[in-house]
Design a protein around this motif. Structure first.
Motif, PDB file in Angstrom:
ATOM      1  N   ALA A 179     -11.976  72.029  47.457  1.00  0.00           N
ATOM      2  CA  ALA A 179     -12.498  73.226  47.749  1.00  0.00           C
ATOM      3  C   ALA A 179     -11.849  73.779  48.916  1.00  0.00           C
ATOM      4  O   ALA A 179     -11.352  74.872  49.064  1.00  0.00           O
ATOM      5  CB  ALA A 179     -14.071  73.297  47.780  1.00  0.00           C
ATOM      6  N   SER A 180     -11.780  72.931  49.830  1.00  0.00           N
ATOM      7  CA  SER A 180     -10.886  73.490  51.023  1.00  0.00           C
ATOM      8  C   SER A 180      -9.367  73.679  50.874  1.00  0.00           C
ATOM      9  O   SER A 180      -8.719  74.936  51.349  1.00  0.00           O
ATOM     10  CB  SER A 180     -10.916  72.491  52.336  1.00  0.00           C
ATOM     11  OG  SER A 180     -12.316  72.500  52.767  1.00  0.00           O
ATOM     12  N   ARG A 181      -8.865  72.888  50.126  1.00  0.00           N
ATOM     13  CA  ARG A 181      -7.312  72.961  49.808  1.00  0.00           C
ATOM     14  C   ARG A 181      -7.198  74.383  48.794  1.00  0.00           C
ATOM     15  O   ARG A 181      -6.247  75.152  49.151  1.00  0.00           O
ATOM     16  CB  ARG A 181      -6.719  71.709  48.803  1.00  0.00           C
ATOM     17  CG  ARG A 181      -6.513  70.679  49.510  1.00  0.00           C
ATOM     18  CD  ARG A 181      -5.639  69.533  48.917  1.00  0.00           C
ATOM     19  NE  ARG A 181      -5.896  68.326  49.474  1.00  0.00           N
ATOM     20  CZ  ARG A 181      -6.798  67.520  49.221  1.00  0.00           C
ATOM     21  NH1 ARG A 181      -7.626  67.673  48.127  1.00  0.00           N
ATOM     22  NH2 ARG A 181      -6.995  66.554  49.879  1.00  0.00           N
ATOM     23  N   GLN A 182      -8.187  74.514  47.870  1.00  0.00           N
ATOM     24  CA  GLN A 182      -8.108  75.734  47.173  1.00  0.00           C
ATOM     25  C   GLN A 182      -8.275  77.245  48.016  1.00  0.00           C
ATOM     26  O   GLN A 182      -7.488  78.011  47.713  1.00  0.00           O
ATOM     27  CB  GLN A 182      -9.140  75.927  45.980  1.00  0.00           C
ATOM     28  CG  GLN A 182      -8.810  76.807  45.181  1.00  0.00           C
ATOM     29  CD  GLN A 182      -7.832  77.128  44.228  1.00  0.00           C
ATOM     30  OE1 GLN A 182      -7.245  76.340  43.804  1.00  0.00           O
ATOM     31  NE2 GLN A 182      -6.900  78.257  44.476  1.00  0.00           N
ATOM     32  N   ALA A 183      -9.226  76.985  49.150  1.00  0.00           N
ATOM     33  CA  ALA A 183      -9.623  78.146  49.799  1.00  0.00           C
ATOM     34  C   ALA A 183      -8.343  78.485  50.809  1.00  0.00           C
ATOM     35  O   ALA A 183      -7.913  79.650  51.098  1.00  0.00           O
ATOM     36  CB  ALA A 183     -10.576  77.845  50.873  1.00  0.00           C
ATOM     37  N   ILE A 184      -7.481  77.430  51.203  1.00  0.00           N
ATOM     38  CA  ILE A 184      -6.122  77.552  51.887  1.00  0.00           C
ATOM     39  C   ILE A 184      -5.215  78.057  51.143  1.00  0.00           C
ATOM     40  O   ILE A 184      -4.421  78.939  51.710  1.00  0.00           O
ATOM     41  CB  ILE A 184      -5.743  76.014  52.432  1.00  0.00           C
ATOM     42  CG1 ILE A 184      -6.944  75.600  53.722  1.00  0.00           C
ATOM     43  CG2 ILE A 184      -4.457  76.271  52.928  1.00  0.00           C
ATOM     44  CD1 ILE A 184      -6.626  74.037  53.904  1.00  0.00           C
ATOM     45  N   ALA A 185      -5.191  77.766  49.896  1.00  0.00           N
ATOM     46  CA  ALA A 185      -4.078  78.172  48.936  1.00  0.00           C
ATOM     47  C   ALA A 185      -4.283  79.803  48.772  1.00  0.00           C
ATOM     48  O   ALA A 185      -3.452  80.491  48.703  1.00  0.00           O
ATOM     49  CB  ALA A 185      -3.817  77.493  47.595  1.00  0.00           C
ATOM     50  N   ASP A 186      -5.608  80.136  48.491  1.00  0.00           N
ATOM     51  CA  ASP A 186      -6.042  81.630  48.207  1.00  0.00           C
ATOM     52  C   ASP A 186      -5.704  82.382  49.564  1.00  0.00           C
ATOM     53  O   ASP A 186      -5.103  83.270  49.270  1.00  0.00           O
ATOM     54  CB  ASP A 186      -7.394  81.511  47.778  1.00  0.00           C
ATOM     55  CG  ASP A 186      -7.934  81.005  46.487  1.00  0.00           C
ATOM     56  OD1 ASP A 186      -6.963  80.982  45.678  1.00  0.00           O
ATOM     57  OD2 ASP A 186      -9.071  80.659  46.355  1.00  0.00           O
ATOM     58  N   ALA A 187      -6.051  81.917  50.674  1.00  0.00           N
ATOM     59  CA  ALA A 187      -5.737  82.805  51.592  1.00  0.00           C
ATOM     60  C   ALA A 187      -4.476  82.961  51.952  1.00  0.00           C
ATOM     61  O   ALA A 187      -3.728  83.837  52.279  1.00  0.00           O
ATOM     62  CB  ALA A 187      -6.486  82.223  53.083  1.00  0.00           C
ATOM     63  N   ALA A 188      -3.527  81.679  51.749  1.00  0.00           N
ATOM     64  CA  ALA A 188      -2.243  81.751  51.881  1.00  0.00           C
ATOM     65  C   ALA A 188      -1.555  82.765  50.992  1.00  0.00           C
ATOM     66  O   ALA A 188      -0.605  83.614  51.497  1.00  0.00           O
ATOM     67  CB  ALA A 188      -1.464  80.472  51.812  1.00  0.00           C
ATOM     68  N   GLY A 189      -1.946  82.472  49.963  1.00  0.00           N
ATOM     69  CA  GLY A 189      -1.492  83.619  48.762  1.00  0.00           C
ATOM     70  C   GLY A 189      -1.606  85.161  49.214  1.00  0.00           C
ATOM     71  O   GLY A 189      -0.760  86.042  48.948  1.00  0.00           O
ATOM     72  N   ALA A 190      -2.850  85.425  49.668  1.00  0.00           N
ATOM     73  CA  ALA A 190      -3.357  86.789  49.979  1.00  0.00           C
ATOM     74  C   ALA A 190      -2.323  87.307  51.195  1.00  0.00           C
ATOM     75  O   ALA A 190      -1.885  88.316  51.149  1.00  0.00           O
ATOM     76  CB  ALA A 190      -4.801  86.880  50.210  1.00  0.00           C
ATOM     77  N   LEU A 191      -2.198  86.538  52.225  1.00  0.00           N
ATOM     78  CA  LEU A 191      -1.264  86.628  53.281  1.00  0.00           C
ATOM     79  C   LEU A 191       0.191  87.121  52.762  1.00  0.00           C
ATOM     80  O   LEU A 191       0.976  88.028  53.422  1.00  0.00           O
ATOM     81  CB  LEU A 191      -1.298  85.809  54.481  1.00  0.00           C
ATOM     82  CG  LEU A 191      -2.824  85.669  55.156  1.00  0.00           C
ATOM     83  CD1 LEU A 191      -3.079  84.183  55.876  1.00  0.00           C
ATOM     84  CD2 LEU A 191      -2.983  86.827  55.891  1.00  0.00           C
ATOM     85  N   ARG A 192       0.552  86.142  51.856  1.00  0.00           N
ATOM     86  CA  ARG A 192       1.974  86.272  51.307  1.00  0.00           C
ATOM     87  C   ARG A 192       2.220  87.602  50.720  1.00  0.00           C
ATOM     88  O   ARG A 192       2.977  88.539  50.885  1.00  0.00           O
ATOM     89  CB  ARG A 192       2.276  85.331  50.421  1.00  0.00           C
ATOM     90  CG  ARG A 192       3.856  85.291  49.808  1.00  0.00           C
ATOM     91  CD  ARG A 192       3.929  84.172  48.842  1.00  0.00           C
ATOM     92  NE  ARG A 192       2.889  84.057  47.805  1.00  0.00           N
ATOM     93  CZ  ARG A 192       2.515  84.697  46.649  1.00  0.00           C
ATOM     94  NH1 ARG A 192       3.264  85.970  46.505  1.00  0.00           N
ATOM     95  NH2 ARG A 192       1.494  84.683  45.927  1.00  0.00           N
ATOM     96  N   ARG A 193       1.087  88.115  49.902  1.00  0.00           N
ATOM     97  CA  ARG A 193       0.937  89.339  49.164  1.00  0.00           C
ATOM     98  C   ARG A 193       1.224  90.407  50.184  1.00  0.00           C
ATOM     99  O   ARG A 193       1.568  91.490  49.766  1.00  0.00           O
ATOM    100  CB  ARG A 193      -0.101  89.471  47.965  1.00  0.00           C
ATOM    101  CG  ARG A 193       0.223  88.570  47.005  1.00  0.00           C
ATOM    102  CD  ARG A 193      -0.786  88.851  45.940  1.00  0.00           C
ATOM    103  NE  ARG A 193      -2.322  88.715  46.341  1.00  0.00           N
ATOM    104  CZ  ARG A 193      -3.001  87.538  46.346  1.00  0.00           C
ATOM    105  NH1 ARG A 193      -2.462  86.473  46.163  1.00  0.00           N
ATOM    106  NH2 ARG A 193      -4.281  87.593  46.760  1.00  0.00           N
TER     107      ARG A 193
END
Length: 116
Positions: free
Chosen positions: A60-74
């Motif tokens: 769950a933490s890995r997914q949350a990190i990926a979600d936040a990183a993806g949004a920051l990239r966008r």
């Protein structure tokens, strides 16, 4: 009277900065949490967690990190706040509740529990 079509626009600058701050904080929080869980996994007794629970929490933490990183990239690409399916702006209220949202509520594949 002629109505010109509107092109999708990302959130205004001020809310965008608040959302960026939220995402950066989420990224840091979940990165710290994943580090803690990794340490617990190496301790005798796993820090009071069973192995399965540690695995689920780490995923769950890995997914949350990926979600936040993806949004920051966008955000850096200028595509943040625009639905990936229909191209319409994602409402600010949805972004406040779910800052990493990639779809508007109408297009969200998990909205009603059924995959698209």
């Amino acid at each position: 009277m002629t109505i010109a079509p509107q092109t999708p626009q990302a959130p205004a600058a001020e809310p965008l900065e608040l959302l960026r701050t939220m995402l950066e904080e989420q990224f840091a929080l979940h990165t710290q949490r994943l580090t803690e869980l990794t340490v617990y996994g190496r301790l005798p007794g796993h820090g009071g967690y069973d192995r399965h629970t540690l695995d689920v929490l780490a995923a769950a933490s890995r997914q949350a990190i990926a979600d936040a990183a993806g949004a920051l990239r966008r955000m850096s690409e200028g595509t943040y706040g625009v639905c990936e399916d229909c191209g319409r702006p994602i409402p600010l209220g949805r972004l406040r509740a779910l800052p990493h949202a990639r779809h508007c509520t109408r297009c969200d594949p998990g909205r009603d529990g059924r995959p698209r």
